[in-house]
Design an enzyme around this catalytic site. Structure first.
Site, mmCIF file in Angstrom:
data_model
loop_
_atom_site.group_PDB
_atom_site.id
_atom_site.type_symbol
_atom_site.label_atom_id
_atom_site.label_comp_id
_atom_site.label_asym_id
_atom_site.label_seq_id
_atom_site.Cartn_x
_atom_site.Cartn_y
_atom_site.Cartn_z
ATOM 1 C CD1 TRP A 105 21.049 2.367 1.880
ATOM 2 C CD2 TRP A 105 20.648 3.151 -0.183
ATOM 3 N NE1 TRP A 105 19.797 2.929 1.869
ATOM 4 C CE2 TRP A 105 19.522 3.421 0.628
ATOM 5 C CE3 TRP A 105 20.616 3.538 -1.521
ATOM 6 C CZ2 TRP A 105 18.381 4.064 0.143
ATOM 7 C CZ3 TRP A 105 19.474 4.186 -2.009
ATOM 8 C CH2 TRP A 105 18.387 4.440 -1.179
ATOM 9 C CG ASP A 179 26.170 6.348 0.109
ATOM 10 O OD1 ASP A 179 25.893 7.336 0.818
ATOM 11 O OD2 ASP A 179 25.304 5.664 -0.483
ATOM 12 C CE LYS A 203 18.171 8.635 3.820
ATOM 13 N NZ LYS A 203 19.087 7.821 3.049
#
Ligand SMILES: *Cc1c(COP(=O)(O)O)cnc(C)c1O
Length: 367
Positions: A105, A179, A203
Site C-alpha cells: 500500500w 493511511d 476494512k
C-alpha cells in the site's frame, strides 16, 4: 441461515448486531416511512444520522477540536492523489514528500504521488520483502518536506506500526500523514501526533464507498488549483461533507458500527480484544513448524495475519476444508501467496478460535 466466519481483507465482516438493526430499519427508519437510502442528504433525518456518526467517531478516536472529520468518497487509493493535491502547495514547487515504503500500500501511494510532487523514499523494507518496518532512526527525511507519508498497517504484507514515529525538527516539523485504512479504530491513537489520517471504510468501519479523512485545521485550505472541487478539503469541510452528495447509506452503517463500538467499551476495549485475538494465531504459528508467519515479531499486524503451510501443495486441500467449516476468504493476496486471516474488530474471538482449532486439526491429519 448460516453465517460464516469471514476472514476477508475487505470489504470485510461487519458486526451481526449492526446488520440486524439495518435490516429492521430498512423500510422505515425511525417512523420516517423511508429507507435511509431514499432520504435527502439535506433533510433533518439524514442530518441527524450524519451528526451522530461524526460525534461518535470523534469521541471513539479522541479527535481533538482543531481537526476536521471529512466523509469522502474515492477510497484509500483516491486519497493517494487527494492528499498531495491538498498538501503540496504549502511548499514551493515542485514540493518534496517523504515516504516510508513498508509494503504494497505504501508502494502504491508512492507511485501515485509522483504525479504531483518529488518523492523521497526516506526508508524502505523492500529488500526484506516487507517483513519488517524500517526503524525510525534509519529514515533519511528531507529538510523541508511538505509531509511524511506512512501506512500504519500494511493489509497485504501484514506489518503494523506499534508506535507513532516522531518526525521533529529534522524536516521542519513536516506533518505526518497516515493511511490507516485497515486498522483505524482497532487501537488507541494519539491523533494530535498526525497532520492527516485517512482510511477507506470497508476494512474496519462499514461498507465500501465511504472514506474518512481527519485533517488538522492548518493543513486545510491549500489545495492546488487543479484539485477537483469535490476533493478540496476546504470546500468539503465548509460544507460539512455535503459539497456533493455523500455516500449516505455507508455513513449510516458506519454510524451504527460506531454505536456498536461504544457499547463494546470503545477503542481501548477493542484493542485488548484485538491483542488477544492476534495472540491466538501468532502463538500457535510460533509453536509449530507446520505453519509459519514471516513477519518480525515487533511489527506483526493485529488485523491481517499472513501465513504459509510448510507444504504448499496442501494449500487447496486446506482451503477446501476451511470452507466446509464455514471459515472463508483465507487465501492470501496473490502478491504474497499462502494464506491470510484478516481479523478486524467485527471478527469475534470465537471465529479466531474456530480457525485455530481447524489449523490444529489439519496439522494433525497432514503433519
Ligand atoms: C484497502 C486499502 C486501500 C485501498 O482502498 P480502496 O478503497 O480500494 O481505494 C488503501 N490503503 C490500505 C492500507 C488498504 O488496506
Amino acid at each position: 441461515m448460516t453465517r460464516v466466519y469471514n476472514f476477508s481483507a475487505g470489504p470485510a465482516v461487519l458486526p451481526q448486531d449492526v446488520l440486524q438493526q439495518a435490516a429492521e430499519e430498512m423500510l422505515d427508519w425511525h417512523g420516517s416511512g423511508m429507507s435511509v437510502m431514499e432520504m435527502s442528504h439535506r433533510g433533518k433525518e439524514f442530518i441527524s444520522i450524519y451528526e451522530a456518526a461524526e460525534r461518535d467517531f470523534r469521541e471513539l478516536l479522541g479527535v481533538p477540536a482543531n481537526y476536521k472529520i471529512l466523509f469522502l468518497q474515492g477510497g484509500g487509493i483516491g486519497e493517494n492523489a487527494i492528499v498531495p493535491l491538498n498538501l503540496v502547495a504549502r511548499k514551493s514547487q515542485p514540493a518534496v514528500v517523504d515516504f516510508v515504503n513498508t509494503g504494497s500500500w505504501s508502494s502504491k501511494s508512492i507511485k501515485e504521488a509522483k504525479k504531483y510532487c518529488t518523492v523521497n523514499v526516506a526508508a524502505s523494507s523492500e529488500a526484506q520483502k516487507f517483513t519488517v518496518i524500517p526503524p525510525r532512526d534509519s529514515w533519511k527525511l528531507s529538510k523541508d518536506a511538505a509531509y511524511v507519508h506512512i501506512c500504519t498497517n500494511e493489509t497485504i504484507d501484514g506489518v503494523e506500526f506499534q508506535y507513532t514515529p516522531e518526525i521533529g525538527a529534522e524536516t521542519g516539523n513536516a506533518p505526518l500523514v497516515a493511511d490507516m485504512s485497515s486498522h483505524i479504530l482497532s487501537r488507541a491513537v494519539d491523533v494530535s501526533k498526525y497532520g492527516v489520517i485517512f482510511g477507506g471504510a470497508q476494512k474496519n468501519i462499514g461498507p465500501a464507498g465511504l472514506t474518512l479523512v481527519i485533517a488538522r485545521d492548518d493543513l486545510i485550505g491549500h489545495a492546488l488549483s487543479i484539485c477537483p472541487s469535490a476533493f478540496d478539503w476546504k470546500l468539503v469541510a465548509e460544507n460539512h461533507s455535503m459539497y456533493n452528495t455523500p455516500p449516505t447509506y455507508s455513513i449510516y452503517i458506519a454510524g451504527l458500527v460506531f454505536q456498536w463500538l461504544k457499547k463494546q467499551g470503545g477503542v481501548a476495549a477493542m484493542e485488548q480484544r484485538n491483542i488477544a485475538k492476534a495472540a491466538l494465531l501468532y502463538d500457535y504459528f510460533d509453536s509449530t513448524d507446520f505453519y509459519s508467519n514471516k513477519i518480525a515479531k515487533d511489527c506483526r499486524s493485529r488485523m491481517n495475519v499472513p501465513f504459509f503451510l510448510r507444504d504448499e501443495s496442501l494449500n487447496d486441500i486446506f482451503l477446501a476444508g476451511a470452507k466446509e467449516r464455514h471459515l472463508l476468504q483465507l487465501k492470501g493476496h496473490k502478491s504474497v501467496g499462502g494464506m491470510r486471516a484478516s481479523i478486524y474488530n467485527a471478527m469475534p474471538v470465537e471465529g479466531v478460535q474456530a480457525l485455530v482449532d481447524y489449523l490444529k486439526e489439519f496439522e494433525k491429519k497432514h503433519g
